[in-house]
Write a protein that holds these residues in place. Structure first.
Motif, PDB file in Angstrom:
ATOM      1  N   MET A  66     -13.421   8.779  -3.985  1.00  0.00           N
ATOM      2  CA  MET A  66     -13.156   7.890  -2.858  1.00  0.00           C
ATOM      3  C   MET A  66     -11.880   8.292  -2.142  1.00  0.00           C
ATOM      4  N   ARG A  67     -11.784   7.886  -0.932  1.00  0.00           N
ATOM      5  CA  ARG A  67     -10.611   8.250  -0.147  1.00  0.00           C
ATOM      6  C   ARG A  67      -9.538   7.179  -0.298  1.00  0.00           C
ATOM      7  N   THR A  68      -8.366   7.628  -0.538  1.00  0.00           N
ATOM      8  CA  THR A  68      -7.289   6.677  -0.673  1.00  0.00           C
ATOM      9  C   THR A  68      -6.112   7.182   0.143  1.00  0.00           C
ATOM     10  N   GLN A 110      -1.795   2.992  -0.153  1.00  0.00           N
ATOM     11  CA  GLN A 110      -2.414   2.018  -1.040  1.00  0.00           C
ATOM     12  C   GLN A 110      -1.976   2.152  -2.486  1.00  0.00           C
ATOM     13  N   LYS A 111      -1.171   3.191  -2.773  1.00  0.00           N
ATOM     14  CA  LYS A 111      -0.745   3.333  -4.160  1.00  0.00           C
ATOM     15  C   LYS A 111       0.399   2.368  -4.411  1.00  0.00           C
ATOM     16  N   VAL A 112       0.067   1.261  -4.955  1.00  0.00           N
ATOM     17  CA  VAL A 112       1.044   0.201  -5.064  1.00  0.00           C
ATOM     18  C   VAL A 112       1.073  -0.295  -6.493  1.00  0.00           C
ATOM     19  N   PRO A 168     -14.555  -2.399   1.451  1.00  0.00           N
ATOM     20  CA  PRO A 168     -15.167  -2.077   0.156  1.00  0.00           C
ATOM     21  C   PRO A 168     -14.315  -2.544  -1.031  1.00  0.00           C
ATOM     22  N   LEU A 169     -12.963  -2.490  -0.879  1.00  0.00           N
ATOM     23  CA  LEU A 169     -12.103  -2.924  -1.979  1.00  0.00           C
ATOM     24  C   LEU A 169     -12.170  -4.430  -2.145  1.00  0.00           C
ATOM     25  N   SER A 209     -15.430  -5.224  -3.692  1.00  0.00           N
ATOM     26  CA  SER A 209     -15.468  -4.854  -5.108  1.00  0.00           C
ATOM     27  C   SER A 209     -14.811  -5.934  -5.945  1.00  0.00           C
ATOM     28  N   ILE A 254      -5.010  -7.920  -6.841  1.00  0.00           N
ATOM     29  CA  ILE A 254      -5.596  -6.927  -5.950  1.00  0.00           C
ATOM     30  C   ILE A 254      -4.958  -6.975  -4.562  1.00  0.00           C
ATOM     31  N   PRO A 312      -0.767  -6.764  -4.162  1.00  0.00           N
ATOM     32  CA  PRO A 312      -0.278  -5.403  -4.423  1.00  0.00           C
ATOM     33  C   PRO A 312      -0.715  -4.400  -3.356  1.00  0.00           C
ATOM     34  N   LEU A 313      -1.951  -4.544  -2.872  1.00  0.00           N
ATOM     35  CA  LEU A 313      -2.417  -3.596  -1.852  1.00  0.00           C
ATOM     36  C   LEU A 313      -1.671  -3.809  -0.535  1.00  0.00           C
ATOM     37  N   ALA A 331       1.834   8.997  -6.180  1.00  0.00           N
ATOM     38  CA  ALA A 331       1.100   9.395  -7.370  1.00  0.00           C
ATOM     39  C   ALA A 331       1.584  10.771  -7.834  1.00  0.00           C
ATOM     40  N   PRO A 332       1.861  10.919  -9.133  1.00  0.00           N
ATOM     41  CA  PRO A 332       2.265  12.242  -9.627  1.00  0.00           C
ATOM     42  C   PRO A 332       1.111  13.231  -9.457  1.00  0.00           C
ATOM     43  N   HIS A 333       1.455  14.514  -9.422  1.00  0.00           N
ATOM     44  CA  HIS A 333       0.415  15.510  -9.189  1.00  0.00           C
ATOM     45  C   HIS A 333      -0.518  15.610 -10.382  1.00  0.00           C
TER      46      HIS A 333
END
Lengths: 516, 255
Positions: free
Chosen positions: A1-3, A7-9, A414-415, A418, A433, A436-437, A513-515
């Motif tokens: 999925m595309r993020t 959104q990385k929270v 979609p989130l 879900s 959800i 945080p988003l 996000a870490p690699h």
């Protein structure tokens, strides 16, 4: 999925932000509370040098009796000070008889000191006997210009309709000011501008103005060699300086009242002019001017301390942080729930967004002034921290509400679906959800509110809330650029610091996000 | 008619948005323990049908029953706990790790930590997913891994029904065929009731016990796959089958 990165929270984001803000607020409150421990006599003064000197003199006199005195210099204008006196925000302040008769009790046609005493008594306020000098209004011109045109009296102005007048805003409005003067002398001039008193001297000097209003004890009259025109129709009332104090001060601290009453008839016009000149032209701190005066005239050992620059900056910093952190924190508590509700109910949401949007458009000064009677009516303090914090709070709502709403509404469908499809409860969905988003957007709103607050809080000085605005106001009054910068530079630095703090906070709350 | 062999039943269900009709009056049974595949072109109403079953949208007319009980606002949360739902891009929450995504509902329902960990291990072996993937965020996983995580989340409470909305639609062909195999094995092992949406005929043929072809918001034909080939109910069925067959005709192997 595309993020997207947005959104990385972390789910702890909101809590972290809240705790940090709470910590700052608590710290600020503690710092602030340390300032008012015992029961000192609280003195206020107006936003010009003479009033500040008189405030310092009263403070020094009271301290010589062994009572602590707090002088809240440049507290505000007449209305703000009188209001503060009535509401026990201060115990005393220096005032002028003409202001009492023509502004505070305008229209009541008070003639004598006895009349004034009687009117004040109804408000539980007393007045000392006059200190001596009469600081009334006068119209002034440069001596060169007045002799050029042969003007000696105010009546002489009638023959020169093209002269340019520049008056302080208060003089333009008050009932013994320009409108009445114009009428009683039948003056024809139309070119009349309102401007800051301190700036008018410079405008007169540079030839941009021909005539300005003067206070007769102004140090600048001698300094700029001005000609105070004779008030040949006795238009201006007498402005004898007095101290106004709360009647209950007599029972609480009779020594303090005795001390300030001793100042009656001790300061004549040349003395006051000299004191003003020392403070304003020689840049001697008002506390020293007061000490020296009491020492020489009344032989009183006065020790008003001059606050060091560092101490001033530190105090202003604490005051400023207190204003910004409490108001921002309160706004977070109120605005985030409003934003959540707005995102859940579309019609109500639009109404809520419109309301906070309208609040935002109220001019800041108007809001401060509008708040005063409302706060007084509900029994809250109408000057000082309270209205400043409320105003800052009101202005903080919009960015936080709007960003909370936008952050929640912007969560991809979609989130949201879900979360629904899982069968989580609405509360769990909100806290685990949705919030945080939306955290990144909400935090951005809080950041905007806080940074804007840092700048806006400088206006708090206008209603005696202190902060970095205080040295800026004093600097304008004394034409002291160093003082202006002493407020402006820390304010700018605090704004940058706030911005940076939130940027760092964001990195923790919204971790990259870490690699893989 | 409700009986033990039917888990979900739609009776004269339609869905309109203003003037737009997404689903015309439709009656359909989803048989228990079987895989039903809804197929059709984009906008034919197949996803609408799925979303109606889990009540993300409510029907304009008609009724839907789960084990004979009509879906209502009151019972839907409990029923949703018995349904697993997977969408095309997984629908994973980007701020949570794979582990937290998978276990979120069980944690919300206060299942014990040991139960949760046991179930997590079971599902990781079933799907299968490498253990180290559990501590990653969705963005750090490949498309195939994300769908495996989404499947684990859907299966966590051992639901009676799995709803899959184009679960493989966003994957590249090799990953897709790998996951197809794994998915079918899982369905067979668990003998779950599955209702799956796809637009790919070969995928439908691979999974379906029962196939339902939709066009313009209504069911054109339902039955087993060979019915579509041998007994087309409508010229559209033949057109649809031939179009898809044409696209993969060089090998033709899957058909």
């Amino acid at each position: 999925m595309r993020t997207t990165h947005h959104q990385k929270v972390s789910r702890h984001g909101i809590t972290n932000a809240a705790i940090t803000t709470l910590a700052i607020a608590t710290l600020a409150i503690q710092c602030h509370a340390a300032d008012v421990s015992s029961e000192p006599v609280k003195i206020g003064s107006k936003t010009f040098t003479e009033s500040v000197i008189l405030g310092e003199i009263a403070a020094a006199m009271i301290e010589s009796t062994g009572t602590r005195a707090i002088h809240r210099a440049e507290f505000g204008g007449t209305q703000i000070l009188f209001q503060a006196l009535k509401t026990d925000e201060i115990d005393l302040y220096p005032e002028y008889t003409g202001t009492i008769t023509h502004e505070i009790f305008a229209g009541q046609n008070l003639k004598s000191l006895d009349d004034i005493d009687a009117a004040l008594a109804k408000q539980n306020i007393k007045m000392t006997r006059p200190l001596g000098f009469n600081n009334t209004y006068a119209l002034g011109m440069t001596r060169q210009r007045s002799s050029e045109l042969g003007i000696n009296t105010i009546s002489d102005l009638k023959n020169h309709p093209d002269l340019r007048f520049g008056f302080s805003n208060e003089f333009l409005d008050r009932d013994d000011g320009w409108p009445a003067l114009k009428k009683s002398y039948n003056l024809p001039q139309l070119n009349v501008a309102g401007l800051e008193h301190a700036l008018a001297y410079r405008a007169l000097q540079s030839g941009a103005l021909d005539v300005m209003d003067l206070y007769t004890t102004d140090a600048e009259i001698a300094y700029y060699d001005l000609h105070a025109l004779t008030d040949d129709r006795d238009h201006f009332p007498e402005y004898y300086a007095v101290y106004l104090y709360r009647t209950d001060l007599e029972t609480r601290d009779s020594q303090a009242v005795t001390a300030i009453s001793r100042l009656a008839t001790t300061i004549d016009n040349p003395t006051m002019t000299a004191l003003n000149a020392r403070a304003k032209l020689d840049r001697v701190p008002e506390a020293i001017v007061a000490n020296d005066f009491l020492n020489q005239t009344l032989d009183i050992e006065a020790n008003r301390a001059v606050e060091s620059r560092t101490a001033q900056i530190w105090r202003n910093t604490k005051e400023h942080l207190f204003l910004v952190s409490t108001s921002t924190f309160a706004a977070i508590l109120v605005a985030i729930p409003i934003g959540v509700i707005a995102s859940k109910r579309r019609k109500l949401g639009q109404a809520l967004l419109a309301i906070v949007g309208i609040l935002q458009t109220i001019p800041s000064l108007a809001l401060l002034v509008l708040l005063m009677p409302i706060l007084a009516a509900i029994g809250l303090r109408s000057v000082g921290d309270t209205p400043a914090i409320i105003a800052l709070f009101v202005y903080s709502l919009l960015p936080i509400v709007r960003n909370t709403h936008a952050g929640l509404v912007g969560i991809p469908a979609p989130l949201r679906e879900s979360a629904d499809a899982l069968g989580l409860s609405p509360m769990a969905t909100l806290f685990q959800i949705e919030l945080p988003l939306a955290a990144r957007s909400i935090l951005a709103g809080v950041k905007i509110a806080a940074v804007v607050n840092v700048g806006f809080a400088t206006l708090g000085a206008l209603i005696a809330a202190g902060g970095y605005g205080q040295p800026i106001l004093t600097g304008i009054r004394l034409n002291d650029h160093t003082l202006i910068l002493q407020g402006a530079i820390p304010a700018a630095m605090l704004a940058i610091l706030t911005q940076t703090t939130f940027d760092i906070l964001e990195r923790f709350i919204v971790p990259a996000a870490p690699h893989k | 008619m409700t009986n033990r062999n039917t888990l979900i039943q739609l009776k004269a269900v339609s869905k309109t948005y203003g003037n737009l009709c997404a689903l015309k009056s439709t009656t359909l049974d989803i048989p228990t323990g079987k895989t039903t595949v809804l197929i059709g072109q984009s906008g034919c109403g197949k996803s609408t049908l799925l979303r109606l079953i889990i009540r993300l949208i409510t029907p304009t007319t008609g009724s839907i029953t789960f084990e004979g009980n009509p879906l209502t606002e009151q019972n839907i949360t409990t029923i949703r706990h018995r349904i697993g739902y997977v969408i095309q891009d997984g629908g994973l929450f980007p701020h949570l790790t794979a582990r937290d995504n998978v276990t979120i509902l069980a944690r919300h329902l206060k299942h014990t930590k040991s139960d949760i960990n046991r179930r997590l291990d079971e599902l990781r072996e079933l799907t299968p997913l490498p253990a180290h993937c559990l501590d990653r965020h969705p963005t750090q996983l490949s498309g195939g891994q994300r769908q495996r995580v989404a499947l684990m989340r859907a299966l966590f409470l051992d639901p009676d029904l799995l709803l899959l909305d184009e679960p493989l639609g966003a994957l590249d062909p090799i990953i897709r065929s790998e996951l197809q195999t794994d998915l079918r094995d899982i369905f067979l092992r668990l003998s779950k009731t599955v209702c799956m949406v796809t637009h790919d005929l070969s995928e439908a043929a691979y999974f379906a016990d029962k196939i339902v072809l939709l066009q313009d918001g209504k069911i054109v034909q339902q039955g087993i796959f060979n019915d579509l080939l041998d007994r087309p109910a409508d010229p559209f069925v033949t057109r649809f089958v031939n179009a898809q067959r044409g696209a993969i005709s060089p090998s033709g192997a899957t058909l």
